[in-house]
Design a protein around this motif. Structure first.
Motif, short mmCIF file in Angstrom:
data_model
loop_
_atom_site.label_atom_id
_atom_site.label_comp_id
_atom_site.label_asym_id
_atom_site.label_seq_id
_atom_site.Cartn_x
_atom_site.Cartn_y
_atom_site.Cartn_z
N GLN A 26 0.81 -1.22 0.04
CA GLN A 26 0.04 0.08 0.05
C GLN A 26 0.79 1.19 0.12
O GLN A 26 1.99 1.03 0.39
N ARG A 27 0.18 2.57 -0.50
CA ARG A 27 0.90 3.72 -0.30
C ARG A 27 -0.24 4.39 0.64
O ARG A 27 -1.37 4.55 0.35
N THR A 28 0.39 4.82 1.77
CA THR A 28 -0.65 5.57 2.58
C THR A 28 -0.07 6.95 2.73
O THR A 28 1.02 7.43 3.08
N PRO A 29 -1.03 8.14 2.65
CA PRO A 29 -0.59 9.26 2.58
C PRO A 29 -0.74 9.76 4.22
O PRO A 29 -1.24 9.04 5.04
N GLU A 40 9.64 6.02 3.25
CA GLU A 40 8.88 7.04 3.60
C GLU A 40 9.02 8.30 2.70
O GLU A 40 10.34 8.34 2.43
N GLU A 41 8.32 8.75 2.18
CA GLU A 41 8.40 9.98 1.28
C GLU A 41 8.15 11.29 2.04
O GLU A 41 7.36 11.42 2.43
N TYR A 42 9.25 11.96 1.84
CA TYR A 42 9.15 13.30 2.44
C TYR A 42 9.27 14.56 1.30
O TYR A 42 9.40 13.94 0.07
N LYS A 43 9.16 15.80 1.86
CA LYS A 43 9.26 16.74 0.80
C LYS A 43 10.59 16.64 0.24
O LYS A 43 11.38 16.15 0.66
N TYR A 44 10.69 17.53 -0.87
CA TYR A 44 11.79 17.35 -1.75
C TYR A 44 12.16 16.44 -2.38
O TYR A 44 13.36 16.06 -2.75
N LEU A 94 6.64 14.59 6.26
CA LEU A 94 6.38 13.18 5.74
C LEU A 94 5.11 13.50 5.02
O LEU A 94 4.07 13.88 5.64
N LEU A 95 5.13 12.88 3.51
CA LEU A 95 3.98 12.94 2.69
C LEU A 95 3.10 11.64 2.67
O LEU A 95 1.92 11.68 2.65
N SER A 96 4.06 10.37 2.71
CA SER A 96 3.38 9.16 2.59
C SER A 96 4.24 8.17 2.79
O SER A 96 5.64 8.34 2.94
N GLU A 97 4.07 7.06 3.01
CA GLU A 97 4.66 5.75 3.40
C GLU A 97 4.33 4.90 2.19
O GLU A 97 3.10 4.40 1.97
N TYR A 98 5.29 4.24 1.62
CA TYR A 98 5.21 3.03 0.56
C TYR A 98 5.37 2.04 1.51
O TYR A 98 6.63 1.85 2.07
#
Length: 165
Positions: free
Chosen positions: A12-15, A41-45, A21-25
């Protein structure tokens, strides 16, 4: 040594509603002996912090520090690299961050500086993530690495923003 890997799948990809922190894959893969969870973990930039642990240890506070002696660390690490490449394919400006966590085993606790995992990860990243595409910033004291994508230029400014974050 790092030629073999395990197939992985995105669960899953969770916002995430956070300043940085923008989302977690969340990915999973299975070795011959156990199932693993890999989180990006998807962060800014466009920064992705990548980490993995055995699924059966998800509630263990030392899940990132364990030595399991399954003797399959090379394909596990290569699987993580493949997940990073998967993310890079979908986001060509992606940068990556990771920590080579210090090992904890019965009767042994590794220091946090310049860990064995850090040294292994550095070796593998040099092979699979081109130093021409990524500028490396590291803290050997913390065994942490930031690989800043050189796409779209001004790497030093991007790195400063990422490090401040």
């Amino acid at each position: 040594m790092f030629n073999s890997y395990y197939p992985f799948s995105l669960i899953q990809r969770t916002p995430v509603n956070s300043d940085y922190l923008l989302s977690e894959y969340i990915f999973q893969f299975r070795t011959d002996t156990r199932r693993y969870i890999l989180i990006a973990e998807e962060y800014k930039y466009d920064v992705f912090a990548v980490k993995f642990f055995p699924a059966d240890r998800k509630n263990d506070k030392h899940r990132f520090n364990l030595i399991l002696n399954d003797f399959n660390f090379a394909p596990i690490i290569r699987t993580c690299v493949n997940a990073m490449l998967w993310l890079l394919e979908r986001n060509p400006t992606a940068s990556f961050a990771y920590v080579g966590a210090h090992s904890i085993a019965p009767g042994f606790i590794e220091q946090k500086a310049f860990t064995q995992r850090y040294r292994i990860y550095e070796y593998v990243m040099d092979i699979y993530l081109s130093p021409y595409k990524f500028k490396r910033y590291f803290s050997a004291k913390n065994s942490a690495v930031l690989l800043v994508n050189v796409e779209k230029g001004n790497v030093a400014e991007k790195a400063a923003c990422m490090i401040d974050m």
